[in-house]
Design an enzyme around this catalytic site. Structure first.
Site, PDB file in Angstrom:
ATOM      1  N   HIS A  27      -1.736  -5.071  19.655  1.00  0.00           N
ATOM      2  CA  HIS A  27      -1.543  -4.812  18.207  1.00  0.00           C
ATOM      3  C   HIS A  27      -0.755  -3.642  17.610  1.00  0.00           C
ATOM      4  CE1 HIS A  27      -5.387  -7.461  17.498  1.00  0.00           C
ATOM      5  NE2 HIS A  27      -5.971  -6.721  18.550  1.00  0.00           N
ATOM      6  N   TYR A  28      -0.450  -3.843  16.574  1.00  0.00           N
ATOM      7  CA  TYR A  28       0.198  -2.530  15.974  1.00  0.00           C
ATOM      8  C   TYR A  28      -0.924  -2.235  14.745  1.00  0.00           C
ATOM      9  CZ  TYR A  28       2.958  -4.930  12.172  1.00  0.00           C
ATOM     10  OH  TYR A  28       3.454  -5.650  11.143  1.00  0.00           O
ATOM     11  N   THR A  29      -1.087  -0.809  14.396  1.00  0.00           N
ATOM     12  CA  THR A  29      -1.794  -0.696  13.451  1.00  0.00           C
ATOM     13  C   THR A  29      -1.584  -0.762  12.121  1.00  0.00           C
ATOM     14  OG1 THR A  29      -0.932   1.509  13.205  1.00  0.00           O
ATOM     15  CG2 THR A  29      -2.823   1.395  14.753  1.00  0.00           C
ATOM     16  N   GLU A  92      -4.516  -0.901  20.281  1.00  0.00           N
ATOM     17  CA  GLU A  92      -3.673  -0.689  19.018  1.00  0.00           C
ATOM     18  C   GLU A  92      -2.597   0.335  19.369  1.00  0.00           C
ATOM     19  OE1 GLU A  92      -3.852  -1.939  15.818  1.00  0.00           O
ATOM     20  OE2 GLU A  92      -5.774  -3.057  15.887  1.00  0.00           O
ATOM     21  N   HIS A 134      -1.406 -10.172  19.147  1.00  0.00           N
ATOM     22  CA  HIS A 134      -2.186 -10.618  17.908  1.00  0.00           C
ATOM     23  C   HIS A 134      -1.669 -11.828  17.336  1.00  0.00           C
ATOM     24  CE1 HIS A 134      -5.298  -9.441  14.726  1.00  0.00           C
ATOM     25  NE2 HIS A 134      -5.465 -10.591  15.309  1.00  0.00           N
ATOM     26  N   ASP A 144       1.683  -9.152  14.131  1.00  0.00           N
ATOM     27  CA  ASP A 144       1.798  -7.752  14.869  1.00  0.00           C
ATOM     28  C   ASP A 144       1.720  -8.168  16.695  1.00  0.00           C
ATOM     29  OD1 ASP A 144      -1.045  -8.405  14.409  1.00  0.00           O
ATOM     30  OD2 ASP A 144      -1.550  -6.442  15.444  1.00  0.00           O
TER      31      ASP A 144
HETATM   32 ZN   LIG Z   1      -3.488  -7.073  15.004  1.00  0.00          ZN
END
Ligand SMILES: [Zn+2]
Length: 245
Positions: A27-29, A92, A134, A144
């Site tokens: 993921h990215y935040t 993340e 994600h 993301d």
């Molecule tokens: Zn995500």
């Protein structure tokens, strides 16, 4: 590998077995700052969490132990797995994301990510086909870690998969509509065979899943329209990484 424990209360009640860990979700935040992201991932109010968070300096935080279920995937599907929280490790990466100013992931961040992934792959025997973003598992809702995530480079280190198509052949096929209905059907079958789940309730669902595929494997053009290049890539991936029964 130095890991800082920074536990989140947002976890499933039941512990899970090592056997149930089958995938790694990146993921990215997508938030303004690292501090804000940590705060949210550890706040009972938001009911979200992940197993790890890696900041832009490459510092690794452990928010949830592997044997606990973290809440990062939401409604999702990958191959035979549904609601991926149960079967995944969520990682993340701190990045402002598309909403607040999407930037390249840093070298130190990626090098920490590679270290964690390698240790997880070894520990839980995770298949490289099951290391995904994600957006791959929730294409209708998520974008993301996005097109700046270097899937191709990671695949060289056996993290995730990549095709081995000839690049000049691919470029010629970009935007080409020279394909049949049968090719389209085969394309969907190929994507299914590497894990993507399609829903056909609406036409837009197909376009969104195709966009997730493009964001991952053909970032030069993410438009949600099928073309010959996507067909060739999917065919190649499916041939090389088909699910074994
Ligand atoms: Zn995500």
């Amino acid at each position: 590998m130095k890991i800082i424990n920074y536990y989140s209360p947002n976890i499933g009640i039941k512990k899970r077995s090592a056997k149930s860990i089958k995938t790694i979700i990146i993921h990215y935040t997508g938030m303004q700052s690292e501090r804000e992201s940590l705060k949210r991932l550890c706040s009972p109010k938001y009911k979200v969490s992940s197993h790890f968070l890696i900041n832009q300096k490459g510092r690794i935080y452990r928010l949830v132990e592997d044997f606990q279920i973290a809440w990062h995937a939401g409604k999702s599907c990958w191959g035979k797995y549904k609601n991926l929280n149960n079967n995944s490790i969520g990682i993340e990466l701190v990045n402002k994301g598309h909403k607040f100013g999407y930037t390249n992931f840093t070298k130190s961040q990626l090098s920490s990510l590679i270290k964690i992934c390698k240790s997880l792959i070894k520990k839980y025997k995770i298949k490289k086909r099951n290391i995904i973003g994600h957006s791959d598992i929730a294409p209708l809702r998520k974008i993301d870690p996005g097109e700046k995530f270097p899937w191709k480079n990671l695949a060289k280190k056996n993290i995730g998969i990549w095709h081995n198509c000839q690049l000049n052949l691919l470029k010629k096929s970009r935007k080409s509509k020279l394909f049949t209905r049968k090719d389209r059907t085969q394309f969907i079958k190929n994507l299914n065979s590497i894990g993507y789940c399609f829903s056909f309730k609406k036409k837009s669902y197909f376009n969104k899943t195709l966009q997730a595929f493009q964001r991952h494997y053909r970032k030069e053009l993410i438009n949600g329209f099928l073309d010959k290049e996507c067909i060739i890539i999917a065919q190649n991936l499916s041939k090389n990484f088909k699910k074994t029964p």
